[in-house]
Enzyme design. Sequence first.
Site, PDB file in Angstrom:
ATOM      1  N   LYS A  11      65.773  26.530 -34.696  1.00  0.00           N
ATOM      2  CA  LYS A  11      65.318  26.232 -33.336  1.00  0.00           C
ATOM      3  C   LYS A  11      65.479  27.475 -32.468  1.00  0.00           C
ATOM      4  CE  LYS A  11      67.311  24.586 -29.637  1.00  0.00           C
ATOM      5  NZ  LYS A  11      66.555  25.288 -28.553  1.00  0.00           N
ATOM      6  N   GLU A  13      78.634  32.248 -33.031  1.00  0.00           N
ATOM      7  CA  GLU A  13      78.755  33.569 -32.380  1.00  0.00           C
ATOM      8  C   GLU A  13      78.552  33.313 -30.904  1.00  0.00           C
ATOM      9  OE1 GLU A  13      77.888  36.540 -30.362  1.00  0.00           O
ATOM     10  OE2 GLU A  13      76.129  36.898 -31.618  1.00  0.00           O
TER      11      GLU A  13
END
Length: 486
Positions: A184, A259
């Site tokens: 996505k 992250e």
Amino acid sequence: LTGPSLSHPLPTMQTKLLINGEFVDAVSGKTFPTYNPATGEVIANVAEADKADVDKAVAAARAAFKGWRETEGSERGRLLLKLADLMEQHKEELAKLESLNNGKPYHTALSDDVTLSINNLRYFAGWADKLQGKQIPLNEGFLCYTRHEPVGVCGQIIPWNFPLLMLAWKISPALACGCTIVLKPAEQTPLTALRVAELVVEAGFPKGVVNVVPGYGPTAGAAISNHPDVDKVAFTGSTDVGKIVMKAAAETMKRVTLELGGKSPLIVCKDADLDKAVELSHYALFYNHGQCCCAGSRLYVDEAIYDEFVAKSAARATRRVVGDPFHKDTEQGPQVDKEQFDKILRYIEEGKKAGAKLLAGGARVGDKGFFVQPTVFADVEDHMSIAKEEIFGPVQSIIKFKTIDEVIERGNANPYGLAAGVITRDISTALKIAHSLRAGTVWVNCYDVLRPETPFGGFKQSGIGRELGEYALRNYTEIKTVTIML
């Protein structure tokens, strides 16, 4: 800055979802607008994926997984190299799309984002046929060895600040390891991901191996994180959203890599070459308009050189060229959208109210688009919001320190730990600081040096796991132990 532009009409843009090798409309028929941040105008309307589309994409990825995991590593590597070659053939087009949709200067998108993305694909292509376990000596009469097997269907949710590069960081190791993907892109910047999706099909990847589903976080992103048939989720974005992804993944014990955000300390010692330190610190903060998770946004400067450093930094910021991303002289384009634009201006006001000294910038540029002046604050203190919180914009906060031990302690006094930097001519000082700061990456006399070979990720609330390098392969494999009685 306006004037002669490198822009010219782009080819027709892909706006549909890629599911099972076909470009399709969303099941709901809904679309959402994607904007040009330089003007605030709509570029295109993109198919809006939600749970029904994610279900279809996950089913396609699951069906493709058996064949893809059994594909020879050399063949997986060949397809990654083919994709890299196609991206290189279309590099100017990809850079234009990136600049148009994200706002970064075209020349930067071409030299940095596109080039590094291609390099990343080629690096991990080389790993595809080198994934191997170990033979483990046991007592006589047994053969024991390990296998590194692909983790399965991977949901990958990427951010808007480096749309193309983060796509490459995510898909390259996953595909090399034999995983299949439901990706996505950020709703702000879906266009380069969809163009790469077309190149994935052209490269000849089997149907269902890569699926691309643009949509919003609370719908498409949540559907990926919650899906019981997704084996792993990789997310790059804010720490707050990362916590939501992690909670959702916990329901089915998905493997998770995150992250996340940062508030990285950059420490300038009194022995530094002043002019070089000013320029490097400027780059560390203002690169990509300050929209960089590892930006050197807590700039600690030794009190012995503080005043001169501050004056030079403010002067450098006023010389930074802000304007049309397609102009050859532009250093800084617009922020990605109005939400980010408003957030940055709000933090600037907070800094002024808290007593920080505004020396440069502090306002919008022009009356069209989402441009913010390069901004410099001096006399910043650790308790101020501009020193503690991730602004994600062109706002430099310069903080004074006295001793190395003190600045190490202050540098660590933050919930983030993504990156850090030190500028000094003394190797002993450099090593002491580098080894003492709790951050996943420490740069010495350089900044933002990120290559496919160098692992990247955070300590503390800056994430879990590592992108890039050999370490990234661990994110996409499971270790199986096989023991045989002879």
